[in-house]
Design a protein around this motif. Structure first.
Motif, PDB file in Angstrom:
ATOM      1  N   GLU A 253      37.008  41.017  42.475  1.00 44.60           N
ATOM      2  CA  GLU A 253      38.151  40.274  43.012  1.00 44.60           C
ATOM      3  C   GLU A 253      38.575  40.840  44.356  1.00 44.60           C
ATOM      4  OE1 GLU A 253      39.360  37.566  41.668  1.00 44.60           O
ATOM      5  OE2 GLU A 253      38.320  37.620  39.748  1.00 44.60           O
ATOM      6  N   ASN A 254      38.590  42.146  44.463  1.00 44.88           N
ATOM      7  CA  ASN A 254      39.061  42.729  45.714  1.00 44.88           C
ATOM      8  C   ASN A 254      38.014  43.601  46.387  1.00 44.88           C
ATOM      9  OD1 ASN A 254      41.764  41.718  45.575  1.00 44.88           O
ATOM     10  ND2 ASN A 254      42.042  43.097  43.849  1.00 44.88           N
TER      11      ASN A 254
ATOM     12  N   ARG B  30      33.770  31.676  45.320  1.00 46.95           N
ATOM     13  CA  ARG B  30      34.172  33.076  45.096  1.00 46.95           C
ATOM     14  C   ARG B  30      33.376  34.023  45.985  1.00 46.95           C
ATOM     15  NH1 ARG B  30      33.861  31.791  39.448  1.00 46.95           N
ATOM     16  NH2 ARG B  30      31.859  32.859  39.429  1.00 46.95           N
TER      17      ARG B  30
END
Lengths: 242, 242, 242, 242, 242, 242
Positions: free
Chosen positions: E205-206, F96
């Motif tokens: 995600e990061n 993503r």
């Protein structure tokens, strides 16, 4: 006092014209005050999948209800992609009411589709639709019988419907659009010609009601419905005389 | 020889009745032979998003076309979840034809929706729809003008349409359903009352055609279309005299 | 004699458990025999477009009804792309019934969405849904009131519902799935705690009925509904005591 | 004067490359100025339901038209849930044009699907699609014939298409996007190689037109279309020489 | 430190209750912390079209995943007209995971539909769904085998799943909703009881991750998954002892 | 041995051509063996509703993935009315992966839509799409930066992806369609140019796998991905030199 000098227990002027469509097996235009519904009964010689192998064989009857966009004071969008909740509720009621007076085992291998298209809507479209649809259905089954496609008359009762409301404790028969907008209770009653009730649907809009009022409504509805039978019969008689 | 003693260059009997709807701002029922189309023009005082900030301001006109299920010899399913390709093509044609004769800058901040609902279909529904829709539109803009909602008459021409076909080298005007099924070429012509052509759409079904035939078709269409203008004017005149 | 030693006028065992959901403002699981419905009331601080500028301001309440696929003896497909006719009919009934006992002018600027998801369906899901939804709604409005989001209690009556049928001339209270499949008349009755009727919906399946039977049904429904109020109150009392 | 030193009666540079897809039975990339359309013809050995029992047996040909989202100056949304009106109109035109030159009775029991996917759109996508699709179709029917899946060559004519417009009284051949945006009349002409017209579609955008202009347009279209046949033949010849 | 005194490598309290549905052939309610998923396995004695003529014959297993609207902190709209992207992704994962441990050639002519309906969502719904669905599936195949509808046990391994995340370099097992919202890496691991991996799905995600971390995650997942097998077995054992 | 003399750890020939679209801000055609994907990045100067009031402001990036119908050996129907489950899964992965290397806070008030349209599909379309989309995105952000629409380069890493499978215990890099159909494990790996992993997705098709194999896959993927970065850089360099 109602508009147009109508008494509380009077229904509006009703006119049914049969055989208004070149193609459907049965058809009728019903005018109930300013409400106009174009009703047809079309026949297809097949049955839906869930009845394919029913034993004994039986046919099917289904109803569809829609409004022309210009039927209402403000233009109504066509119901796409799907039929709206209100229309679904109404077409299910029409279908149940007509199936209540026809023996589908006498119509094996065929599907009758009743289309009720509202040309103009001034209240009472669902009851008008039932009243007109009965005439279209009767025409269609008569033709099926005369042509030998079915062996006996499948319709065992007449059916008709009317709305009755209560406003400030008074009964009001056959609500038009404006009356319907301010009513305390709006009840639709569907009856057969032996005086039996096929369906009641009543919703309190502002205040609840009681069983005595319910009984009063049935009495008023029964009286109006007797008039409707006569109007239906007249439309069919005109047709036979042509 | 065509059925019904019609000459090849004759169109069918045409009848337009204006003001057949209680709610729409303009309305007309057009009967073209056995084809019947219910046309209305409804007005909303808003414009679509893509015109919100147009400068100078302009209104919009859009058309919808649909058939009652019982309009056709075999019942047609309602077009859900989406409008079919043929209906889209037709309603785009109706919209373009009407937008061709109205100055939408004279109708700022309003949207006119023309609904053409085919009650019975025996060929020529798209041309009948244009002819009836013009009357409904004319009624609506007259009311808008008289009521001061618009400042000047936005309609600068009359518009009408007719189909002309070719079968075995012969021209046939205003095809009915049966003729249309066996035609070599089917052309729809939309014209204005100054003799100009707004739209032609022609499709060779069995054999191709040439530019001389194209010119012949335009001549035949022009003659019929002059008759249609008279019929439209008569319907509007009857209305004004009421 | 019914299965399970139930008398004809007995309803099934009923159990309501309040506060069964971590997130919704109000929630209840209702078990009515083998029927189980998961009811929640969620609150959003906005109103639908058609109420944006209503004067005086008012809030809105809407209901949705759905079944888990495994709720029925044969797996039911999820209703996509659209809610089916039966579900629409039911969720409209739930919404009307709850709106009948809440004053939405006391809930300005908020929308309450009641979700009734049937976990297991053994008849009477629509009446169970109303009975459970009332508890979820009551919980939600209590929280809104205690937290100062609304100024007064908007609920002016309790509401509950039950089905009553007629089979071979005998009344049967609270039909389960099997009974419902063979019934002559199936009536749903929604009442408030002052004894008033909010809604009746009755359909003759095999034979029509009369107004005396209609009155009998109301009496039986009223008795059962008094029991349901106690059950609702107990569920809410348990909650307050926690 | 047009941009790019093109004369009014010149079409843009045209380039057709055949066999650009590994899987489809026929394929072509057509470039018409900056417009690029990816055309394929896929064959399935089945026919749609409405032709299942046709006698004599016949096959079917259908066309689909779509744009990549990035084909247009401003990104165009993918057409979901349904094909838009414009795309429907175009794919119906492509299908009719190709069916006009193929004898489907020589292709029993198979369906040819022509896909025209616009890679880049600078005007004229529908005519480019027809021109490229003919090459893909020709490749596919050649393969079917050589492999013995069909007994004779079903294609009896070549087909090609071009747009011709009128601006301020001048004819303009093969409009690009910018020209198309300001045109008075936009006409699409589909012709076969015997000089016959298969389809005309013309819409007056600002002012109506007359039959002399119609004839002038046909002449200009015919000249360009002769060039397109050569380009189609060259693409197919290159293929055969590989 | 995590909330609730959970160690980083601890999963949340897990509870599986089997046989919670009267109608489905197998069923389980799984509670994983505050996440609750209602899992059922329904059996239909038919197979999808693409398997109709497979040789050797085989059955099919498919999964559906949905949320009750009130399962989430803010009410989630029902997914209509279509299943959303996230739900599709999850139900495809559930289906693949279960098909990974069942030999569908041992289930000819039947389709097992696993429904995972999230009653309450506090993170980890997809892994909870797999864990509960295995129990429902096991119940269903046991019944099929005992009743002779299938000849041998088609399930060759147990299957379970858990999420493991990384936050600031630390592993966190079985993320709840709040943890999941701030995680650097979220990985779902599906394993069989021989220690093999059936599926990994991990998204940074990061910040990106490396293969050593990937290995560490597998170790932590494997430990938790061993606990889940015990819980699944206990639920099934309770059932057999009833 | 694989077909085409490819070693097990070799990826297929890869070719990326940048700037293949006149209208999109960035574009690339990627060819990976016989797989071809048309990638574009379009920019709109607005953000989705859920980011309208985000603080600090940020832009958005979303991806769409689709196949031309003729991209597959058997023609694939266009995905209407809705995107299929597989396409949803893939377009979510592409989105993503790209969001993993761009700082959207450096792109306030704009939305980048990446379209990946598969022209021809021979396995590996999702990894090819990511590889080509990075080039299109890079082109678009370069233009935004040079034109002053954004203040700094928002891309902080390169991103590329490759599939690695296991068949009978052997690793196979960059599976084509035929290999993919018979694989034991199919893993997609997305990495950044600092050697970090952004996403892994692996599904055991026939037999489960272990963490050592997982590590082996990462090593093979990393080697191929280094080649892809060079190919991406070359495509962008060619562009800058034009």
């Amino acid at each position: 006092m109602r508009s147009s000098d109508r008494k509380n227990t009077d229904m509006r002027a009703i006119k049914i014209t049969a055989d208004i469509n070149k193609f459907a097996m049965g058809s009728a235009l019903i005018e109930l005050g300013d409400t106009k519904v174009h009703c047809t009964a079309s026949v297809a010689f097949t049955v839906p999948r869930f009845l394919r192998h029913s034993n004994p064989a039986q046919g099917w009857l289904t109803a569809e209800y829609a409004m022309l966009p210009s039927a209402t004071p403000t233009r109504t969008k066509r119901e796409r992609p799907q039929v709206g909740g209100r229309s679904q509720e109404i077409q299910r009621l029409i279908g149940r009411s007509l199936r209540g007076v026809i023996d589908l085992h006498k119509c094996p291998d065929l599907t009758i589709t009743v289309d009720c298209d509202v040309i103009q809507a001034d209240g009472g479209t669902r009851t008008a639709a039932i009243n007109g649809a009965y005439v279209a259905l009767r025409m269609a089954t008569d033709k099926l019988y005369r042509s030998g496609r079915i062996d006996s008359d499948p319709i065992h009762h007449k059916v008709a419907a009317i709305s009755v409301g209560i406003k400030d404790g008074e009964y009001l028969c056959d609500l038009d659009y404006e009356e319907d907008s301010n009513i305390d209770l709006d009840m639709n009653v569907v009856m057969t010609d032996d005086g039996g009730i096929l369906e009641v649907q009543g919703t309190a809009e502002n205040r609840s009601f009681n069983k005595e009022q319910l009984a009063g409504i049935i009495d008023i509805a029964a009286a109006s419905i007797r008039n409707i039978y006569q109007c239906q019969e007249q439309a069919l008689a005109n047709l036979r005389n042509d």
